[in-house]
Design a protein around this motif. Structure first.
Motif, short mmCIF file in Angstrom:
data_model
loop_
_atom_site.label_atom_id
_atom_site.label_comp_id
_atom_site.label_asym_id
_atom_site.label_seq_id
_atom_site.Cartn_x
_atom_site.Cartn_y
_atom_site.Cartn_z
N GLY A 124 0.80 -1.22 0.00
CA GLY A 124 0.00 0.00 0.00
C GLY A 124 0.83 1.27 0.00
O GLY A 124 2.04 1.24 -0.25
N ARG A 125 0.19 2.36 0.32
CA ARG A 125 0.85 3.67 0.19
C ARG A 125 1.99 3.88 1.18
O ARG A 125 2.86 4.70 0.95
CB ARG A 125 -0.17 4.78 0.29
CG ARG A 125 -0.73 4.99 1.66
CD ARG A 125 -1.75 6.10 1.63
NE ARG A 125 -1.98 6.60 2.95
CZ ARG A 125 -3.11 7.14 3.34
NH1 ARG A 125 -4.09 7.27 2.48
NH2 ARG A 125 -3.25 7.57 4.56
N TRP A 126 2.00 3.15 2.31
CA TRP A 126 3.10 3.26 3.28
C TRP A 126 4.03 2.07 3.20
O TRP A 126 4.78 1.79 4.14
CB TRP A 126 2.55 3.42 4.70
CG TRP A 126 1.85 4.72 4.92
CD1 TRP A 126 2.26 5.96 4.53
CD2 TRP A 126 0.59 4.91 5.59
NE1 TRP A 126 1.34 6.91 4.91
CE2 TRP A 126 0.31 6.30 5.57
CE3 TRP A 126 -0.31 4.06 6.20
CZ2 TRP A 126 -0.83 6.84 6.13
CZ3 TRP A 126 -1.45 4.59 6.76
CH2 TRP A 126 -1.71 5.97 6.72
N LYS A 127 4.01 1.35 2.09
CA LYS A 127 4.86 0.17 1.92
C LYS A 127 6.32 0.53 2.24
O LYS A 127 6.83 1.55 1.79
CB LYS A 127 4.78 -0.35 0.48
CG LYS A 127 5.62 -1.58 0.24
CD LYS A 127 5.49 -2.08 -1.18
CE LYS A 127 6.36 -3.32 -1.36
NZ LYS A 127 6.20 -3.87 -2.69
N SER A 175 -3.14 1.62 4.92
CA SER A 175 -2.20 1.68 3.81
C SER A 175 -2.75 0.96 2.59
O SER A 175 -2.55 1.39 1.44
CB SER A 175 -0.86 1.04 4.22
OG SER A 175 0.10 1.12 3.19
N ARG A 176 -3.52 -0.11 2.80
CA ARG A 176 -4.09 -0.91 1.73
C ARG A 176 -5.48 -0.44 1.29
O ARG A 176 -6.10 -1.08 0.45
CB ARG A 176 -4.18 -2.37 2.17
CG ARG A 176 -2.85 -3.07 2.30
CD ARG A 176 -3.03 -4.43 2.94
NE ARG A 176 -1.81 -5.19 3.02
CZ ARG A 176 -1.50 -6.21 2.22
NH1 ARG A 176 -2.33 -6.60 1.28
NH2 ARG A 176 -0.36 -6.85 2.37
N GLY A 177 -6.00 0.64 1.88
CA GLY A 177 -7.26 1.18 1.39
C GLY A 177 -8.41 1.27 2.37
O GLY A 177 -9.50 1.72 2.01
N HIS A 231 7.50 1.43 5.07
CA HIS A 231 7.63 2.30 6.25
C HIS A 231 7.90 1.44 7.48
O HIS A 231 7.26 0.41 7.68
CB HIS A 231 6.34 3.12 6.45
CG HIS A 231 6.46 4.12 7.54
ND1 HIS A 231 6.97 5.38 7.34
CD2 HIS A 231 6.15 4.04 8.86
CE1 HIS A 231 6.96 6.04 8.48
NE2 HIS A 231 6.47 5.24 9.42
#
Length: 192
Positions: free
Chosen positions: A14-17, A67-69, A19
């Motif tokens: 996801g978007r914070w992959k 992070s995945r939605g 982190h």
């Protein structure tokens, strides 16, 4: 992992992959392999879901859900200092909410506030037993799912008012899945 903990875990998608999240010294975080499997099972349920992560520790499960939605995650932890630092570093705004409370108190407070969640995840510390917090059905949305994590050697839990529909083991981690039982004339439990 007992003792002082592994120090950090990473968000795997996801978007914070990638982190890195700090892990409290007493925490036993869900392994990245087990988290990946959990999210594979939950599949389409994640998109837009409201998530409650009880015994959140580092917040890895709830944070990865957003992070995945997922639309929002409430991360409940009795000692939330490390968790709060992890959330602040992400600058996620209202998508991530830290609730400093044990699981019982968190469920009671959220229920009283009328909060409902499509996904409720609970991973109590080893040695705490497998009894889930009372009142989980009160914070579960109509088509929601409760996921309880336990050690493979611990007995399967029962959840008042909910029906067990799946069990999956990943090494020493076992996930038990619950949903509302079907009502009269309703085919299946919507277990997906």
């Amino acid at each position: 992992m007992k003792g002082r903990g592994p120090g950090e875990v990473r968000i795997s998608a996801g978007r914070w992959k990638g982190h890195r999240l700090e892990v409290p010294g007493s925490a036993r975080p869900t392994s990245s392999r087990a988290r990946e499997s959990l999210f594979d099972i939950l599949g389409d349920r994640i998109a837009g879901a409201r998530v409650l992560d009880l015994h959140a520790g580092s917040g890895a499960v709830g944070i990865e859900a957003v992070s995945r939605g997922a639309s929002r995650a409430v991360l409940a932890e009795r000692d939330a200092g490390v968790l709060a630092r992890n959330v602040r570093r992400l600058e996620a705004g209202d998508e991530l909410c830290v609730l400093e409370a044990d699981a019982e108190d968190a469920v009671r407070r959220l229920s009283a506030a009328g909060e409902r969640f499509e996904i409720v995840f609970s991973d109590p510390p080893y040695g705490a037993g497998t009894r889930p917090p009372s009142g989980l059905e009160a914070v579960l949305a109509a088509e929601g799912v409760v996921v309880l994590q336990r050690d493979a050697g611990a007995p399967a839990p029962e959840v008042s008012g909910l029906a067990h529909f799946r069990e999956r083991a990943y090494g020493r981690n076992v996930f038990d899945f619950f949903t509302r039982p079907p009502g009269p004339g309703t085919p299946g439990a919507g277990a997906g």
